[in-house]
Design an enzyme around this catalytic site. Structure first.
Site, mmCIF file in Angstrom:
data_model
loop_
_atom_site.group_PDB
_atom_site.id
_atom_site.type_symbol
_atom_site.label_atom_id
_atom_site.label_comp_id
_atom_site.label_asym_id
_atom_site.label_seq_id
_atom_site.Cartn_x
_atom_site.Cartn_y
_atom_site.Cartn_z
ATOM 1 N N GLU A 1 7.401 -2.152 10.863
ATOM 2 C CA GLU A 1 8.294 -3.319 10.755
ATOM 3 C C GLU A 1 8.262 -3.911 9.352
ATOM 4 O O GLU A 1 8.927 -4.915 9.093
ATOM 5 C CB GLU A 1 7.870 -4.386 11.776
ATOM 6 C CG GLU A 1 8.168 -4.007 13.219
ATOM 7 C CD GLU A 1 9.436 -4.650 13.749
ATOM 8 O OE1 GLU A 1 10.260 -5.120 12.936
ATOM 9 O OE2 GLU A 1 9.595 -4.716 14.971
ATOM 10 N N LYS B 1 11.959 -0.581 7.571
ATOM 11 C CA LYS B 1 11.821 -1.011 8.973
ATOM 12 C C LYS B 1 12.388 0.094 9.850
ATOM 13 O O LYS B 1 13.593 0.372 9.795
ATOM 14 C CB LYS B 1 12.560 -2.335 9.200
ATOM 15 C CG LYS B 1 12.588 -2.834 10.638
ATOM 16 C CD LYS B 1 13.373 -4.146 10.719
ATOM 17 C CE LYS B 1 13.729 -4.568 12.123
ATOM 18 N NZ LYS B 1 12.586 -4.945 12.959
ATOM 19 N N THR C 1 12.218 -1.477 16.207
ATOM 20 C CA THR C 1 12.546 -2.835 16.601
ATOM 21 C C THR C 1 11.936 -3.064 17.973
ATOM 22 O O THR C 1 11.991 -2.169 18.829
ATOM 23 C CB THR C 1 14.067 -3.093 16.604
ATOM 24 O OG1 THR C 1 14.321 -4.467 16.939
ATOM 25 C CG2 THR C 1 14.812 -2.170 17.538
#
Ligand SMILES: CC(=O)Nc1cc[nH]c(=O)n1
EC number: 3.5.1.135
Length: 111
Positions: free
Chosen positions: A79, A26, A29
């Site tokens: 993500e 990931k 954000t």
């Protein structure tokens, strides 16, 4: 009177994202306007929202505006999710919000 704009030095994540952040799977954000003030080339200390436990440091690479409708498979890949999963996650966290911000980062180190 000039109001100083302070560079954020911390960021929180839901505990469920910790493993993907620490593994490097990931790398972005997506946040709302309350968290658009992260500064490229700054470093933040990351803690879990649920308990405040600090678990890593991230270097902020970029902060870019995006509308919910423009979220793509590329964002989902960053993500470590499918696009359908990402849209559900964002709608759950930010219901009804269209203006969002993609905060790109790299892992500096685990704490
Ligand atoms: C605590 C919190 O807002 N966490 C979020 C929100 C959006 N994306 C994400 O990765 N983490």
């Amino acid at each position: 009177m000039v109001t100083p704009v302070l560079t954020p030095t911390t960021m929180t994540f839901f505990e469920r994202f910790e493993t993907d952040i620490l593994s490097g799977k990931k790398t972005i954000t997506i946040r709302d306007e309350t968290e658009l003030h992260y500064v490229p080339n700054s470093v933040v200390t990351v803690s879990t929202l649920e308990t405040g436990r600090e678990f890593c440091q991230l270097a902020i690479l970029a902060v870019e505006p995006i509308s919910f409708s423009a979220l793509s498979d590329f964002h989902a890949e960053q993500e470590n999710m499918t696009l359908a999963e990402l849209k559900q996650v964002i709608q759950d966290i930010y219901p009804g919000i269209d203006q969002l911000y993609v905060v790109s980062y790299k892992l500096v180190g685990q704490l």
